[in-house]
Structures are given as C-alpha cells and as structure tokens.
Design an enzyme around this catalytic site. Structure first.
Site, PDB file in Angstrom:
ATOM      1  N   ASP A 249     -16.634  21.803 -44.218  1.00  0.00           N
ATOM      2  CA  ASP A 249     -16.837  20.563 -43.479  1.00  0.00           C
ATOM      3  C   ASP A 249     -15.532  19.778 -43.555  1.00  0.00           C
ATOM      4  O   ASP A 249     -14.644  20.073 -44.367  1.00  0.00           O
ATOM      5  CB  ASP A 249     -18.009  19.767 -44.067  1.00  0.00           C
ATOM      6  CG  ASP A 249     -18.643  18.823 -43.050  1.00  0.00           C
ATOM      7  OD1 ASP A 249     -17.983  18.479 -42.042  1.00  0.00           O
ATOM      8  OD2 ASP A 249     -19.802  18.428 -43.259  1.00  0.00           O
ATOM      9  N   TRP A 250     -15.397  18.757 -42.740  1.00  0.00           N
ATOM     10  CA  TRP A 250     -14.142  18.027 -42.601  1.00  0.00           C
ATOM     11  C   TRP A 250     -13.868  17.223 -43.881  1.00  0.00           C
ATOM     12  O   TRP A 250     -14.594  16.289 -44.206  1.00  0.00           O
ATOM     13  CB  TRP A 250     -14.210  17.121 -41.379  1.00  0.00           C
ATOM     14  CG  TRP A 250     -13.707  17.770 -40.132  1.00  0.00           C
ATOM     15  CD1 TRP A 250     -12.741  17.288 -39.303  1.00  0.00           C
ATOM     16  CD2 TRP A 250     -14.093  19.036 -39.565  1.00  0.00           C
ATOM     17  NE1 TRP A 250     -12.521  18.168 -38.259  1.00  0.00           N
ATOM     18  CE2 TRP A 250     -13.327  19.252 -38.398  1.00  0.00           C
ATOM     19  CE3 TRP A 250     -15.008  20.022 -39.946  1.00  0.00           C
ATOM     20  CZ2 TRP A 250     -13.444  20.382 -37.608  1.00  0.00           C
ATOM     21  CZ3 TRP A 250     -15.134  21.163 -39.160  1.00  0.00           C
ATOM     22  CH2 TRP A 250     -14.363  21.342 -38.010  1.00  0.00           C
TER      23      TRP A 250
END
Length: 707
Positions: A249-250
């Site tokens: 995920d970011w």
C-alpha cells in the site's frame, strides 16, 4: 494470452532486461496532484497524473504502469473538477444486492473508464471483512462474510480485467480498523484466520486471478503485512499458488527486507520517506543486491511476476477502444443503489402513493443538495463535479481528506418529480424545534440522516452526529408517519427505532442515489437489498465494546486481538447467543416470499435444492440463504450459499446451491489442510441469519483436502 504463454513470455522478456530496468519497475511513484503537488523527476513530464507510476521498457514491449484507486469508481488524485468518472455506490450497497452479475457490471464500468484515461492498473477489489462497525473504511469493503465478500469482489475483478486493465485485490490482510493503521498489530489465531479473512481472499483469487495483491499497512501477528513471510510466501504464493505480484500500500514498505518476505513492488515510494525515512526499493534494495543479500533469482522473480500479470491481462496489447457510455454507466450506478437499499422496518408507511396530494416534510441530510459518499482515496468526482464539499477536518495526516462530499443527486428534487400533486416542504434538520414545526404541518415526514466516514479514522461510536438522533426523536414524537433514510457507511444506533414507521438503509448510494431512494419510497422500485453485515443493538454486543487506543495520538503502537477468530459478525452473535438489532441477510420487501420442498444431499459436500414462491401482489426479488447450523455435533452458523431470484406475483422458482467444502470444514494448521469430520451436518434455508424456515440433516464423509 493463455496463462502458460504469459509465464513463458515473462521469463523470456525478463532475461533481456537490464538491472536498471528491473529495479525501476519495482518502485511505483505518486504522480503530482493537489494532494501531492511535487512532480518526481523520475516521472516523465508528458505522463498524466495518477495514483501511481512505474516506468516500462518500450524497447521490450513493456508498458509503463499507471495506477489509480478504484473501489467505487475511477478516482482522480486531488479531486480535480474536470477529471470525472462514474461514482458508484459503496461496496456495502453492492454487497447488499447479493447480485454477482451486478458486481461484474460494476467492474466493467471501472475497467472501461480506466482504460479511456490510459490507466492500466486499478487498485480495486477491497475485500477486508467488516469485523468492527466503527471501521472508517467499511464502506469501501463489502461484508462480514467470506463467501459473500469473495463472490462479489471476484466478479468485480473479472469485470475490470476483461477490459484489459489489471485489478488488485486488497488489503492483504486484516486491515479491519483505521486507528493508527501503520502501527497496528492485528493478532489472530492462524487457523481462524484461514477460515475467515484469508478464505475470502483465497476464494476471490481462485475465481478471478487478479493481477496483483496489495498488502495491508498493519502488522499481522507481529509482522508487517508487507514483510509477512507466512502470509505472502507460505500462504499466498505457496499454498494458493498465486502467480501475480504483491505490491505494498502507499507508504506501506518499512524496509528493503520486505522483498525477502515476498513483497514484489514498493508503491507510493515518496510516502515511505515520510513514514520510514527512506525509499525501501530504491538505493537500499540495489545495495542489498550488490552485496548479495538479495539474490538474482529473487530479483528476477519479482520482475517476472509483474510482467506475467501485464501479459496475462493484456495491458501490453491495447487497441483503440470506444469512449465509455456514461449514460449506460449511470444506469449501473442506479441499479446498484436500487438493489442495495435495505428496507429495515416498515409498519405501513411505505410505499407512499405517488398520486397523493399529501403534505410531505423532507428533513435533514442535505437532501436538497445531494447524497453523501465516503472520504479518502476511494472518493470519485462524478460528472459535473460534487454538489458540495463541506470541510470537516480533524487530527492527523488525513484531516484534509475528511470532508462531507455530496454527489449531485438530490433526494428532494427526485421526490418532487415523483409526487407532483404533493406539497413538499424542506427543513434542514439543524434544530429539533424547527424540524418539529415542519413535521406537524405534514402528513408524512421523511428524515434523511448522514454520517461522514472515511479512510484514516474510525468513528468513536455508532450514534448519528450533529444532533440528528434528537431531530428524528422529536419528529417521530409529533408525526406517526415518520420515515428515516440512513446514508451511512456503517450500522448506526437507533434510539428512536420503535417510534418511527419505516427505516431505509441506503448506504452511500452513489451518483444516482437520490433517484433510487425516491423510487423506493414511491413504490416504483420494490426494495430487495439484504444486510451484508449485522447491525448490533449496541457496541456491548460486539467482540470489542471499547476499541483499543481509539483517539490515541498518531503513531501510537496499537494491538487489536481479534479474539472472535473466524466467528465474525453473525457467527459471533450465534456463538454468544445475542440478538442483534438487525441480522445479517435481513431485508424487507413490498411483497412476500415463502420457501418449500427442501431436498439436501451429502457425500463430499452439501447440495441443496428448494422452491421460492412470491405469495404477494407485486413483482419482487428475494435472496434466500443456505446456512450450516451444525457440523458433526458442533453448533456452527455459516453461510453456505445464496441466490438472488426475481419473481412475479404467484410465480415459483427452484434454487440449487452447492456448498464450497471449505465452508463445512475446519482448517487444521498442524497438517496444513482442511478437514471435514464425518457425521451429521444440519443446514437451513432462511431469509436472514436468524429467520431460518426450512431445515434438513445430511451425512458427510470425513476427509482432508487442500492446503
């Protein structure tokens, strides 16, 4: 391209890549936007903004990756007014339809609109189970049940990938609360994990073969999801044989060592500098490779997995495609809103009579402006832009994203279209005293209630904000024909439940939500949604009445023990003998359905066939559900299957359901397989998890299977 051809081509192409090309593909960068205004010099100036970018290798026919968030439609980072897309209803609304074909259509909408923008990876397929009704991101997810979640998500992924666009499934795994999610340790029994959240991922991946799996932010049993060898290497790539790639995920890559534990790509690398003080897969990973700590075989595997998904889905073979039909896509959004709305209670007020000259008071919920949607990375700017954006704010990094976004589908305007002879008056619902004045003048009062929920924060309790409970209580005290329409992303407390005449759960209903709500209230659409999650009477009925570290400062290490294990939602209520406010699967109709003639056979699994009859006087859709109620002497409640069936008055339909054997089994980690104990198994057909009408018993053979 066949799976085998994609494997062969990925291997052949990877051998021809330079190390610079390999490492560049492993780092996905955030494109410039209002949310992230700095353009990274590694992103070419002619590349339009997107959530993520990783360069390709044109000389080898490898396209650049351009990624966007996509759970509820194609987002645009920064919410730029000119870059619009179809804003679909929430994931819960889609799941409440219990209609897999509609999920496939929703995926097709996302895939077509992504492709038209040059986006070839959609960060879709959110499948985390609703373990806590305070989770701010539940509106992006689907349900508390592994089978229902997996069924709907798999269809959506297939719809996206059939358009030649890669879809992820996410967030792997147990991203079931947002409070301090980067520092949250989700602790669960490994076998129970396999029977619940991991089973949802397993079934969805089997059915849809998503090109990528996105790891969660949180830890699972002490190890970050992006560095969790057990989850990624042992389970996902080992037991399940997953052949695509695993992305972070970011801002979810705490170190280069994640590559050793199965992570294939660092995404949102600039955010890793914010959270972890460096980009993990840039200089650090290169140094590890040069020093022999990262093997050549592992580097090649990381790259080949990405290439394989590119070739299998076909993002390297795009031909010109027609522009998306936005009117047709709006119709899909409308159908989801229609089929996903759940009639919770009806004591005779609904449906209203369109020809009536009644006086109707429409109260609250910004119904004169539009319908709400959840906030965070999933927010979609609809055609024409938002009707309104009302800043809410709050603590933490996501404060700027915490807004009341209103999509331009005004329930008030739509009600006026459908009740041309009625006198409709609007009251904003900001004061109980003022709302009472409007309610007293009306024959019918329709109160709209909203709540802002979103990524990055959990809600503190289940009450409605801004004094809306007091408004509803005051209105229902003076008008016996009070209808409440809830536009929320989670269950709500309803201290006024027994005093109102009808309650409609409309969720976040998307860009056509106002029309769908008005049609249901007017009886032009027969409500058919069923609850995809249990509504507790209060938080004391849930596994965690107090959410650990709720309100703690950002960055506080937090541990949540998911002690309920596999008994999520309705299974927890069955185990503890508690009666919820509204049960999983519950939903009323303007017609009636009966079930009859249940025939069940056993052997290796359960096969059930039964009859559904529409005994009312309206066309309608029913969702009969098959549950396991006991297994070889053990009391259990597990959804084994469901089918949405549409019937005319007096019509009869025959439904057949075959249970996935894993839903009848227990996972035995000591031997690494599923186990069905021999003996008698009881099943029942019902309209919800607590409204079971037909029952039968069947013998199953004992066996072990799977990994």
């Amino acid at each position: 391209m066949s799976e085998l051809d994609a494997d062969v081509r990925a291997q052949e192409i990877e051998t021809r890549m330079t190390d610079d090309e390999r490492f560049a593909l492993l780092v996905c960068l955030i494109g410039p936007s209002e949310m992230w205004p700095l353009r990274d010099e590694r992103i070419p100036a002619d590349v339009a903004t997107s959530t993520g970018y990783a360069p390709g290798a044109p000389r080898l026919g490898i396209p650049a990756l351009r990624m966007n968030d996509a759970g509820l439609g194609v987002t645009n980072p920064g919410y730029r007014p000119g870059d619009t897309a179809t804003a679909l209803p929430s994931g819960q609304a889609l799941a409440a339809s219990f209609n897999p074909a509609l999920a496939r259509a929703a995926g097709e909408v996302i895939g077509r609109e992504a492709r038209s923008r040059g986006i070839n990876v959609q960060l879709a397929g959110a499948i985390n189970l609703a373990r806590d009704p305070r989770n701010g991101r539940n509106f992006e997810y689907h349900s508390e049940d592994p089978l229902l979640s997996a069924t709907m998500v798999a269809e959506s992924i297939q719809g996206i990938q059939q358009q030649g666009v890669i879809s992820t499934t996410k967030h792997y795994c147990l991203n079931c609360n947002e409070t301090n999610r980067h520092w949250l340790d989700a602790v669960i029994d490994p076998d129970a994990h396999r029977e619940s959240d991991l089973l949802a991922f397993e079934i969805a991946i089997e059915r849809s073969a998503p090109g990528a799996v996105m790891a969660a932010y949180n830890k699972v049993n002490g190890q970050y999801a992006a560095a969790n060898h057990v989850l990624i290497n042992d389970v996902l790539k080992g037991s399940w044989g997953y052949r695509g790639w695993v992305m972070s995920d970011w801002g979810g890559t705490p170190g280069w060592e994640c590559a050793l534990h199965g992570l294939d790509q660092e995404c949102g690398a600039q955010l890793d500098v914010l959270f972890w003080q460096s980009e993990a897969f840039s200089d650090h990973l290169r140094a590890a490779y040069a020093e022999g700590r990262l093997s050549k075989e592992r580097l090649s595997d990381m790259v080949r997995r990405i290439l394989r998904s590119m070739f299998a889905v076909g993002i390297d073979r795009w031909n010109p495609s027609p522009p998306p039909d936005m009117n047709a896509h709006n119709e899909i959004a409308l159908q989801i809103a229609r089929q996903g709305a759940v009639l919770l209670t009806n004591r005779g007020a609904l449906p209203l009579q369109p020809a009536s000259a009644a006086r109707i008071a429409v109260i609250g919920g910004y119904a004169h402006r539009g319908v709400p949607t959840g906030c965070g990375s999933s927010a979609v700017v609809p055609p024409g832009g938002y009707a309104d954006v009302i800043p809410i704010g709050g603590p933490g990094l996501t404060a700027s994203l915490r807004n009341l976004y209103l999509l331009p589908s005004s329930p008030l305007d739509e009600l006026r279209k459908r009740f041309p002879n009625a006198h409709i008056e609007f009251d904003p619902g900001i004061s109980p005293a003022e709302a009472v004045l409007a309610a007293r003048r009306a024959d019918i009062a329709i109160v709209f209630a909203v709540r802002v929920e979103g990524e990055g924060f959990d809600i503190a309790d289940l009450s409605l904000p801004w004094g809306q409970d007091a408004v509803i209580a005051a209105v229902s005290a003076v008008n016996p024909n009070t209808v409440v329409v809830l536009e929320t992303g989670n269950p709500v407390d309803m201290p006024w439940r027994d005093s109102v005449n009808a309650i409609v759960q409309a969720w976040y209903p998307g860009q056509a939500g106002g029309q769908a709500i008005a049609e249901i209230l007017a009886g032009q659409v027969n409500p058919s949604g069923r609850l995809p999650l249990t509504f507790p009477a209060d938080l004391g009925q849930t596994p965690r009445p107090e959410l650990p570290d709720l309100g703690a400062p950002w960055g506080t290490p937090t541990t949540i023990h998911y002690s309920e294990g596999a008994d999520v939602g309705y299974r927890w209520f069955a185990r503890t003998g508690r009666t919820p406010m509204f049960a999983f699967g519950h939903g009323l109709s303007y017609t009636r359905f009966e079930y009859d003639d249940l025939v069940v056979t056993g052997g290796d699994t359960v096969n059930a066939t039964f009859t559904v009859v529409n005994t009312g006087d309206r066309d309608g859709a029913d969702v009969p559900q098959l549950y396991l109620t006991a297994a070889a002497g053990e009391r259990r409640l597990v959804l084994l299957g469901f089918e949405r069936i549409e019937l005319a008055p007096g019509a009869t339909g025959r439904v057949t359901i075959e249970a996935d054997p894993r839903l009848l089994a227990r996972y035995d980690g000591s031997v690494g397989s599923w186990r069905i104990e021999p003996g008698a198994y009881s099943v029942a057909v019902g309209a919800s998890a607590v409204a079971l009408r037909l029952a039968a018993e069947v013998e199953l053979a004992g066996r072990t299977f799977g990994r």
